[in-house]
Write an enzyme that holds these catalytic residues in place. Sequence first.
Site, PDB file in Angstrom:
ATOM      1  N   CYS A 136       0.510  -1.600   0.002  1.00  0.00           N
ATOM      2  CA  CYS A 136       0.240  -0.171  -0.093  1.00  0.00           C
ATOM      3  C   CYS A 136       0.442   1.565  -0.630  1.00  0.00           C
ATOM      4  CB  CYS A 136      -0.923   0.066   1.137  1.00  0.00           C
ATOM      5  SG  CYS A 136      -2.178  -1.774   1.205  1.00  0.00           S
TER       6      CYS A 136
ATOM      7  N   HIS B 260      -3.297   7.094   3.951  1.00  0.00           N
ATOM      8  CA  HIS B 260      -3.660   5.601   3.100  1.00  0.00           C
ATOM      9  C   HIS B 260      -4.857   5.308   3.578  1.00  0.00           C
ATOM     10  CE1 HIS B 260      -3.872   1.542   1.692  1.00  0.00           C
ATOM     11  NE2 HIS B 260      -3.503   1.841   2.674  1.00  0.00           N
TER      12      HIS B 260
ATOM     13  N   ASN C 132      -9.963  -0.285   0.632  1.00  0.00           N
ATOM     14  CA  ASN C 132      -8.709  -0.332   0.487  1.00  0.00           C
ATOM     15  C   ASN C 132      -8.048  -0.775  -0.840  1.00  0.00           C
ATOM     16  OD1 ASN C 132      -6.251  -0.614   1.002  1.00  0.00           O
ATOM     17  ND2 ASN C 132      -6.115  -1.442   2.409  1.00  0.00           N
TER      18      ASN C 132
HETATM   19  O1  UT7 Z   1      -3.908  -1.335   3.897  1.00  0.00           O
HETATM   20  C1  UT7 Z   1      -2.998  -2.283   4.623  1.00  0.00           C
HETATM   21  C2  UT7 Z   1      -3.566  -3.781   4.870  1.00  0.00           C
HETATM   22  N1  UT7 Z   1      -4.459  -3.018   6.010  1.00  0.00           N
HETATM   23  C3  UT7 Z   1      -4.621  -2.849   6.667  1.00  0.00           C
HETATM   24  O2  UT7 Z   1      -4.730  -1.805   7.223  1.00  0.00           O
HETATM   25  C4  UT7 Z   1      -5.876  -2.980   7.845  1.00  0.00           C
HETATM   26  C5  UT7 Z   1      -5.436  -3.246   9.275  1.00  0.00           C
HETATM   27  N2  UT7 Z   1      -6.606  -3.900   9.984  1.00  0.00           N
HETATM   28  C6  UT7 Z   1      -7.372  -3.724  10.445  1.00  0.00           C
HETATM   29  O3  UT7 Z   1      -8.195  -2.782   9.961  1.00  0.00           O
HETATM   30  C7  UT7 Z   1      -8.635  -4.182  11.631  1.00  0.00           C
HETATM   31  O4  UT7 Z   1      -8.221  -5.278  12.246  1.00  0.00           O
HETATM   32  C8  UT7 Z   1      -9.448  -5.085  10.566  1.00  0.00           C
HETATM   33  C9  UT7 Z   1     -10.533  -4.133   9.888  1.00  0.00           C
HETATM   34  C10 UT7 Z   1      -8.874  -6.263   9.899  1.00  0.00           C
HETATM   35  C11 UT7 Z   1     -10.014  -6.377  11.801  1.00  0.00           C
HETATM   36  O5  UT7 Z   1     -11.034  -5.352  12.387  1.00  0.00           O
HETATM   37  P1  UT7 Z   1     -11.000  -5.394  14.303  1.00  0.00           P
HETATM   38  O6  UT7 Z   1     -11.636  -4.283  15.114  1.00  0.00           O
HETATM   39  O7  UT7 Z   1      -9.106  -5.246  14.590  1.00  0.00           O
HETATM   40  O8  UT7 Z   1     -11.412  -7.087  14.847  1.00  0.00           O
HETATM   41  P2  UT7 Z   1     -10.420  -8.432  15.263  1.00  0.00           P
HETATM   42  O9  UT7 Z   1      -9.775  -8.805  14.111  1.00  0.00           O
HETATM   43  O10 UT7 Z   1      -9.562  -7.671  16.163  1.00  0.00           O
HETATM   44  O11 UT7 Z   1     -11.946  -9.247  15.821  1.00  0.00           O
HETATM   45  C12 UT7 Z   1     -13.205  -8.553  16.109  1.00  0.00           C
HETATM   46  C13 UT7 Z   1     -14.201  -9.590  16.624  1.00  0.00           C
HETATM   47  C14 UT7 Z   1     -14.061 -11.067  16.175  1.00  0.00           C
HETATM   48  O12 UT7 Z   1     -14.659 -11.932  16.381  1.00  0.00           O
HETATM   49  P3  UT7 Z   1     -14.250 -12.629  18.396  1.00  0.00           P
HETATM   50  O13 UT7 Z   1     -13.302 -12.879  18.371  1.00  0.00           O
HETATM   51  O14 UT7 Z   1     -14.576 -11.029  19.536  1.00  0.00           O
HETATM   52  O15 UT7 Z   1     -15.765 -13.590  18.557  1.00  0.00           O
HETATM   53  C15 UT7 Z   1     -13.509 -11.349  14.902  1.00  0.00           C
HETATM   54  O16 UT7 Z   1     -14.202 -12.506  14.035  1.00  0.00           O
HETATM   55  O17 UT7 Z   1     -14.852  -9.642  15.025  1.00  0.00           O
HETATM   56  C16 UT7 Z   1     -14.959 -10.565  14.285  1.00  0.00           C
HETATM   57  N3  UT7 Z   1     -14.693 -10.337  12.731  1.00  0.00           N
HETATM   58  C17 UT7 Z   1     -16.191 -10.317  12.353  1.00  0.00           C
HETATM   59  N4  UT7 Z   1     -17.161  -9.972  12.264  1.00  0.00           N
HETATM   60  C18 UT7 Z   1     -17.953  -9.349  11.310  1.00  0.00           C
HETATM   61  C19 UT7 Z   1     -13.465  -9.861  12.264  1.00  0.00           C
HETATM   62  N5  UT7 Z   1     -13.759  -9.727  10.605  1.00  0.00           N
HETATM   63  C20 UT7 Z   1     -15.347 -10.029  10.643  1.00  0.00           C
HETATM   64  C21 UT7 Z   1     -16.268  -9.342   9.943  1.00  0.00           C
HETATM   65  N6  UT7 Z   1     -17.526  -9.534  10.188  1.00  0.00           N
HETATM   66  N7  UT7 Z   1     -15.915  -9.347   8.305  1.00  0.00           N
END
Ligand code: UT7
Length: 334
Positions: free
Chosen positions: A118, A258, A288
């Site tokens: 990115c 970004h 993104n």
């Molecule tokens: O360009 C560079 C590339 N990438 C990035 O910059 C990504 C950076 N990271 C992020 O933006 C975030 O970490 C994400 C958007 C990917 C994830 O958000 P988060 O708030 O960090 O969620 P998490 O991974 O901590 O997950 C929280 C909960 C989990 O459930 P439990 O274990 O608490 O029951 C996940 O399984 O949310 C769940 N979850 C979802 N629920 C509904 C993860 N993805 C989803 C989803 N829909 N799509």
Amino acid sequence: MVVYLNVKVKILGMGHSLPDKILTNKDLEKMVDTSDEWIRERTGILERRIGDEKTASSDLCVKAAKKALDKAGIKPEKLDLIVVATVTPDMLFPSTACIVQDRLGAVNAAAFDIGAGCTGFIYALTVAEKFLLASDYNYALVIGVDMLSKITDYTDRSTCILFGDGAGAAVVGKGGGEAGIIASYLGADGSGGDLLYMPAGGSRLPASEATVCERMHYIKMNGNEVFRFATKTMGMVSEKLVKMAGLTYENIDYFVPHQANIRIIQTAMKRMAIPEDRTIINIDRFGNMSAASIPVAMSEAEEKELFKPGDIVLTVAFGAGLTFGGLVIRWGRN
Ligand code: UT7
């Protein structure tokens, strides 16, 4: 080697290209166990653009490049260099830059790709800047393009809700005066490579029946770790750049971050006390777009005539590699 003093590299024109097809959060609700509410709250994304089967990265590049050349008033034969930043090239080789060079008829241009995730556009623009300042090259075309939909696992809800496709291009040239790139900074931390990567399809794990069956040709990401890295890095890079330019955050007219997650952008805005109306945000509409995120945001801002000559634009990115970097640009041609 000729080194030009008191000369800056300026953006002469920008253009962007996006696929027509829109993938909404409601569409994703039908594909994986997710909800519109979760995606909006956790990422700020409402919809993203997705290319069709026939469209490759070079197709988006050519459209974006033609617009940028037109705006700059530069004919393709005038280009000395084409740099394409992408992790989704048309194929492993030849480079997408060479495909674009041919299709534009930029017969006098050297052409190569850069892979910095990115941060790709920032890397590519910085490389072009250094080339122009240290050689007799006059004009370069810099493109950030990615079609992450082509390598996204649409059964993995933790990644498939994030990404969209697009391309953004800038034609740059050099000259005297105040306008142009006034600070640039690039960095990398390869120890974090496995936080965001595609395991197979390279020389480590060539494509095989097993790699396909094991879904190894898709993006794998540790979202939480990348998030932590992103918030820390955006602040560090911004601080460094503003100091390098001899400015303070108060001098920043526009911030172009970004577009990975609205929460990462908000953290950076808060830290620098830059208000929302001075921050370019398009993640709600495009998700993104990896290397395309910053040039598309800048191209849209240019189209809306948001940036005025003399405005100070700070742009910062982070991405796979891990990589990070940014630029401070005094907008305009003079
Ligand atoms: O360009 C560079 C590339 N990438 C990035 O910059 C990504 C950076 N990271 C992020 O933006 C975030 O970490 C994400 C958007 C990917 C994830 O958000 P988060 O708030 O960090 O969620 P998490 O991974 O901590 O997950 C929280 C909960 C989990 O459930 P439990 O274990 O608490 O029951 C996940 O399984 O949310 C769940 N979850 C979802 N629920 C509904 C993860 N993805 C989803 C989803 N829909 N799509």
